[in-house]
Design an enzyme around this catalytic site. Sequence first.
Site, PDB file in Angstrom:
ATOM      1  N   GLY A 256      43.197   9.986  -7.949  1.00  0.00           N
ATOM      2  CA  GLY A 256      42.070   9.506  -7.148  1.00  0.00           C
ATOM      3  C   GLY A 256      42.476   8.875  -5.829  1.00  0.00           C
TER       4      GLY A 256
ATOM      5  N   GLU B 221      50.194  12.992 -15.291  1.00  0.00           N
ATOM      6  CA  GLU B 221      49.374  12.468 -14.202  1.00  0.00           C
ATOM      7  C   GLU B 221      49.921  11.116 -13.755  1.00  0.00           C
ATOM      8  OE1 GLU B 221      45.119  14.190 -14.344  1.00  0.00           O
ATOM      9  OE2 GLU B 221      45.189  12.515 -15.725  1.00  0.00           O
TER      10      GLU B 221
ATOM     11  N   HIS C  69      44.040   9.271 -21.126  1.00  0.00           N
ATOM     12  CA  HIS C  69      43.925   9.276 -19.658  1.00  0.00           C
ATOM     13  C   HIS C  69      44.253   7.885 -19.114  1.00  0.00           C
ATOM     14  CE1 HIS C  69      42.249   9.444 -15.632  1.00  0.00           C
ATOM     15  NE2 HIS C  69      42.400  10.755 -15.722  1.00  0.00           N
TER      16      HIS C  69
ATOM     17  N   ASN D   4      37.933  17.261 -14.761  1.00  0.00           N
ATOM     18  CA  ASN D   4      37.566  15.983 -15.360  1.00  0.00           C
ATOM     19  C   ASN D   4      36.512  15.326 -14.463  1.00  0.00           C
ATOM     20  OD1 ASN D   4      37.411  13.464 -16.488  1.00  0.00           O
ATOM     21  ND2 ASN D   4      39.521  12.843 -15.998  1.00  0.00           N
ATOM     22  N   PHE D   5      35.261  15.353 -14.931  1.00  0.00           N
ATOM     23  CA  PHE D   5      34.172  14.795 -14.120  1.00  0.00           C
ATOM     24  C   PHE D   5      34.182  13.266 -14.104  1.00  0.00           C
ATOM     25  CE2 PHE D   5      30.888  18.528 -14.669  1.00  0.00           C
ATOM     26  CZ  PHE D   5      31.701  19.330 -13.903  1.00  0.00           C
ATOM     27  N   LYS D   6      34.918  12.655 -15.034  1.00  0.00           N
ATOM     28  CA  LYS D   6      34.888  11.193 -15.183  1.00  0.00           C
ATOM     29  C   LYS D   6      33.435  10.742 -15.324  1.00  0.00           C
ATOM     30  CE  LYS D   6      39.253  11.107 -12.873  1.00  0.00           C
ATOM     31  NZ  LYS D   6      40.233  10.413 -12.070  1.00  0.00           N
TER      32      LYS D   6
ATOM     33  N   SER E   6      45.243  14.035  -7.644  1.00  0.00           N
ATOM     34  CA  SER E   6      44.926  14.503  -6.293  1.00  0.00           C
ATOM     35  C   SER E   6      45.270  15.976  -6.067  1.00  0.00           C
ATOM     36  CB  SER E   6      45.602  13.615  -5.238  1.00  0.00           C
ATOM     37  OG  SER E   6      45.087  12.304  -5.318  1.00  0.00           O
TER      38      SER E   6
HETATM   39  P1  PGA Z   1      41.949  13.206  -9.201  1.00  0.00           P
HETATM   40  O1  PGA Z   1      41.879  12.844 -10.762  1.00  0.00           O
HETATM   41  O2  PGA Z   1      42.055  14.708  -9.091  1.00  0.00           O
HETATM   42  O3  PGA Z   1      40.655  12.687  -8.622  1.00  0.00           O
HETATM   43  O4  PGA Z   1      43.155  12.521  -8.656  1.00  0.00           O
HETATM   44  C1  PGA Z   1      42.691  13.510 -11.690  1.00  0.00           C
HETATM   45  C2  PGA Z   1      42.500  12.947 -13.081  1.00  0.00           C
HETATM   46  O5  PGA Z   1      42.341  11.724 -13.225  1.00  0.00           O
HETATM   47  O6  PGA Z   1      42.505  13.695 -14.077  1.00  0.00           O
END
Ligand code: PGA
Length: 229
Positions: free
Chosen positions: A158, A152, A83, A7-9, A188
């Site tokens: 994050g 999640e 999400h 997931n590049f966001k 994470s």
């Molecule tokens: P992260 O994000 O790996 O940076 O914690 C995961 C996500 O939001 O899908």
Amino acid sequence: MCIVAANFKMHKTRSETKKYIDELKKMDFKDVKVTVFPPFTAFIEDELIGAQNAYPAVNGAYTGEIGLEQLNEFNIKKILIGHSERRHILGESQEFIAKKFDFYKKNNFEIFYCVGEPLEVRKNGLKAVIEYIKSQFIGIDLNYDKLIIAYEPVWAIGTGVSAKLEEIKETHAEIRKFTSRPIIYGGSVKLNNIKEILSIENVDGVLVGSASLDVNVFKEMIKIAKDIK
Ligand code: PGA
């Protein structure tokens, strides 16, 4: 089969995404199912690409959104729905999320459906966590044959602090009671913890945010997934 998704966001441009996908495809994924969710402006036509979000309509007067028509142009058939950043930062309600689910299910999309509790709920223990997740299942067809659940925990996304292995294990085991579809973990996931996370029972893959931004790291992760599952 193991699912490994990036997931590049709100990171990367189209040219960066193209380079990334070209590099990624140099490797043999074997039985690992790989998906990459770039931002809308970085869409390219490739079977690995999914959408981080879309409005539940073909097109229309929805300023700032994209719909099925825009996804179809890139032949995109996978979507991330629910999400935590969309729930908590963009304020999407469960009712709206369920509408998206319904629309993209009707259009035969593979749906990565995200659930997960905030820290204050986790502090109250597993039972409270499951009650919370159950509220995120309202209006969602948990038997949809193209559904992938992504667990999640909000407090692990994050932050660099992933959930403890025991927490992942017990939460996935509880979610398993509601569905036989794959359940992946996100929050994470890094090169140094992916192996142990993928080794947990009822963990069918991972959804990776920040650690996926470096294609070499993501390739390493896929390699580890190949070896484990
Ligand atoms: P992260 O994000 O790996 O940076 O914690 C995961 C996500 O939001 O899908």
